[in-house]
Design a protein around this motif. Structure first.
Motif, PDB file in Angstrom:
ATOM      1  N   GLU A  95      -4.617   4.414  -0.755  1.00 49.52           N
ATOM      2  CA  GLU A  95      -3.289   4.938  -0.478  1.00 49.52           C
ATOM      3  C   GLU A  95      -2.336   3.880   0.071  1.00 49.52           C
ATOM      4  O   GLU A  95      -1.163   3.840  -0.289  1.00 49.52           O
ATOM      5  N   GLU A  96      -2.836   3.027   0.957  1.00 51.23           N
ATOM      6  CA  GLU A  96      -1.959   2.064   1.600  1.00 51.23           C
ATOM      7  C   GLU A  96      -1.419   1.052   0.592  1.00 51.23           C
ATOM      8  O   GLU A  96      -0.232   0.697   0.636  1.00 51.23           O
ATOM      9  N   ASP A  97      -2.259   0.576  -0.324  1.00 50.89           N
ATOM     10  CA  ASP A  97      -1.787  -0.357  -1.343  1.00 50.89           C
ATOM     11  C   ASP A  97      -0.717   0.295  -2.218  1.00 50.89           C
ATOM     12  O   ASP A  97       0.298  -0.324  -2.553  1.00 50.89           O
ATOM     13  N   LEU A  98      -0.957   1.527  -2.595  1.00 51.41           N
ATOM     14  CA  LEU A  98       0.003   2.253  -3.422  1.00 51.41           C
ATOM     15  C   LEU A  98       1.321   2.417  -2.683  1.00 51.41           C
ATOM     16  O   LEU A  98       2.399   2.128  -3.226  1.00 51.41           O
ATOM     17  N   LYS A  99       1.246   2.830  -1.438  1.00 51.10           N
ATOM     18  CA  LYS A  99       2.457   3.045  -0.650  1.00 51.10           C
ATOM     19  C   LYS A  99       3.227   1.744  -0.451  1.00 51.10           C
ATOM     20  O   LYS A  99       4.450   1.700  -0.649  1.00 51.10           O
ATOM     21  N   GLN A 100       2.523   0.679  -0.075  1.00 51.24           N
ATOM     22  CA  GLN A 100       3.193  -0.592   0.164  1.00 51.24           C
ATOM     23  C   GLN A 100       3.804  -1.160  -1.115  1.00 51.24           C
ATOM     24  O   GLN A 100       4.863  -1.797  -1.082  1.00 51.24           O
ATOM     25  N   SER A 101       3.151  -0.928  -2.243  1.00 48.57           N
ATOM     26  CA  SER A 101       3.686  -1.394  -3.524  1.00 48.57           C
ATOM     27  C   SER A 101       5.008  -0.702  -3.844  1.00 48.57           C
ATOM     28  O   SER A 101       5.985  -1.341  -4.251  1.00 48.57           O
ATOM     29  N   LEU A 102       5.043   0.598  -3.648  1.00 47.80           N
ATOM     30  CA  LEU A 102       6.260   1.351  -3.926  1.00 47.80           C
ATOM     31  C   LEU A 102       7.362   0.997  -2.936  1.00 47.80           C
ATOM     32  O   LEU A 102       8.537   0.886  -3.307  1.00 47.80           O
ATOM     33  N   LYS A 103       6.986   0.790  -1.672  1.00 44.75           N
ATOM     34  CA  LYS A 103       7.978   0.398  -0.671  1.00 44.75           C
ATOM     35  C   LYS A 103       8.545  -0.984  -0.974  1.00 44.75           C
ATOM     36  O   LYS A 103       9.695  -1.289  -0.642  1.00 44.75           O
ATOM     37  N   ALA A 104       7.740  -1.846  -1.606  1.00 45.59           N
ATOM     38  CA  ALA A 104       8.193  -3.193  -1.963  1.00 45.59           C
ATOM     39  C   ALA A 104       9.120  -3.173  -3.171  1.00 45.59           C
ATOM     40  O   ALA A 104       9.734  -4.186  -3.496  1.00 45.59           O
ATOM     41  N   GLY A 105       9.201  -2.017  -3.834  1.00 45.32           N
ATOM     42  CA  GLY A 105      10.116  -1.891  -4.964  1.00 45.32           C
ATOM     43  C   GLY A 105       9.478  -1.839  -6.334  1.00 45.32           C
ATOM     44  O   GLY A 105      10.179  -1.793  -7.350  1.00 45.32           O
ATOM     45  N   ALA A 106       8.126  -1.858  -6.387  1.00 46.87           N
ATOM     46  CA  ALA A 106       7.462  -1.768  -7.690  1.00 46.87           C
ATOM     47  C   ALA A 106       7.820  -0.443  -8.355  1.00 46.87           C
ATOM     48  O   ALA A 106       7.906   0.593  -7.695  1.00 46.87           O
ATOM     49  N   LYS A 107       8.031  -0.481  -9.655  1.00 45.67           N
ATOM     50  CA  LYS A 107       8.390   0.729 -10.388  1.00 45.67           C
ATOM     51  C   LYS A 107       7.195   1.358 -11.079  1.00 45.67           C
ATOM     52  O   LYS A 107       7.306   2.444 -11.651  1.00 45.67           O
ATOM     53  N   GLY A 108       6.053   0.662 -11.030  1.00 47.88           N
ATOM     54  CA  GLY A 108       4.855   1.203 -11.642  1.00 47.88           C
ATOM     55  C   GLY A 108       3.613   0.717 -10.922  1.00 47.88           C
ATOM     56  O   GLY A 108       3.640  -0.319 -10.248  1.00 47.88           O
ATOM     57  N   TYR A 109       2.528   1.463 -11.036  1.00 50.87           N
ATOM     58  CA  TYR A 109       1.268   1.110 -10.383  1.00 50.87           C
ATOM     59  C   TYR A 109       0.147   1.572 -11.302  1.00 50.87           C
ATOM     60  O   TYR A 109      -0.006   2.775 -11.559  1.00 50.87           O
TER      61      TYR A 109
END
Length: 215
Positions: A95-109
């Motif tokens: 969850e934390e990697d997903l959350k931090q990725s989205l907070k960093a501005g990634a548009k996809g995961y």
């Protein structure tokens, strides 16, 4: 989302991953798509930033764990400077990697185990400015979307707990009173919905809140 037969402009893709076999594999798999063109590669975070600035691709496929700078740092910088369209491609689904990725501005995961069709669909979706998150990860997003986030101090206390330190030891380490540590621990338990230190530690590891346990 399928490309049309009349599509002339190819989607220019850059790939940043420190494993050669992953880079070659993705090029082999996605290179068959008539509307895709790989324009650049990077094998560490610093090179990813430099090459992106030089090439300005339509989509950046970005590994989460890389030497020199990790994917979160790279995504944050490139989104801030260039409004980069970033898809995190990783083996990690906590969850934390997903959350931090989205907070960093990634548009996809995406997970690296994803099928070719899913990766291709994600690239096309993100290239058009939309977000892409696999349905299997949607539940994880929902679990943290409504959960109160730990403060920086609470995260510090949690990390010390994960190292097996007592409240007194944590207080000494962080230069706060034992009573203040107890208050933070109580708040951590509440926010993480746990009832013991051992449960807090195991939950922190599972959610990826403790960076020291990254593989």
């Amino acid at each position: 989302m399928k490309p049309t037969d009349q599509q002339e402009n190819k989607i220019r893709i850059m790939l940043a991953d420190d494993h050669l076999i992953v880079r070659e594999g993705l090029v082999t798999v996605l290179g068959e798509e008539p509307d895709f063109e790989f324009v650049g590669f990077a094998e560490d975070g610093e090179q990813a930033c430099e090459e992106y600035a030089r090439l300005l691709p339509d989509v950046l496929l970005l590994d989460l764990r890389m030497p020199k700078r990790d994917g979160i740092q790279v995504a944050r910088e490139l989104v801030s400077k260039f409004q980069a369209k970033v898809i995190i491609l990783t083996t990690f689904d906590n969850e934390e990697d997903l959350k931090q990725s989205l907070k960093a501005g990634a548009k996809g995961y995406l997970l690296k185990e994803a099928e070719k069709e899913e990766i291709a669909d994600a690239v096309r979706t993100v290239s058009q400015g939309s977000n892409y998150l696999p349905a299997k990860l949607g539940g994880k997003l929902a679990t943290f979307a409504f959960r109160a986030e730990l403060t920086e101090r609470e995260l510090e206390v949690l990390r010390q707990m994960c190292e097996g330190k007592s409240n007194k030891e944590i207080g000494s380490k962080l230069f706060i009173t034992e009573g203040t540590v107890k208050t933070h621990v109580k708040s951590i338990f509440y926010k993480m919905d746990v009832i013991s230190r051992s449960e807090a530690v195991s939950t922190a590891i599972r959610r990826g809140l403790v960076r020291g346990h990254d593989r």
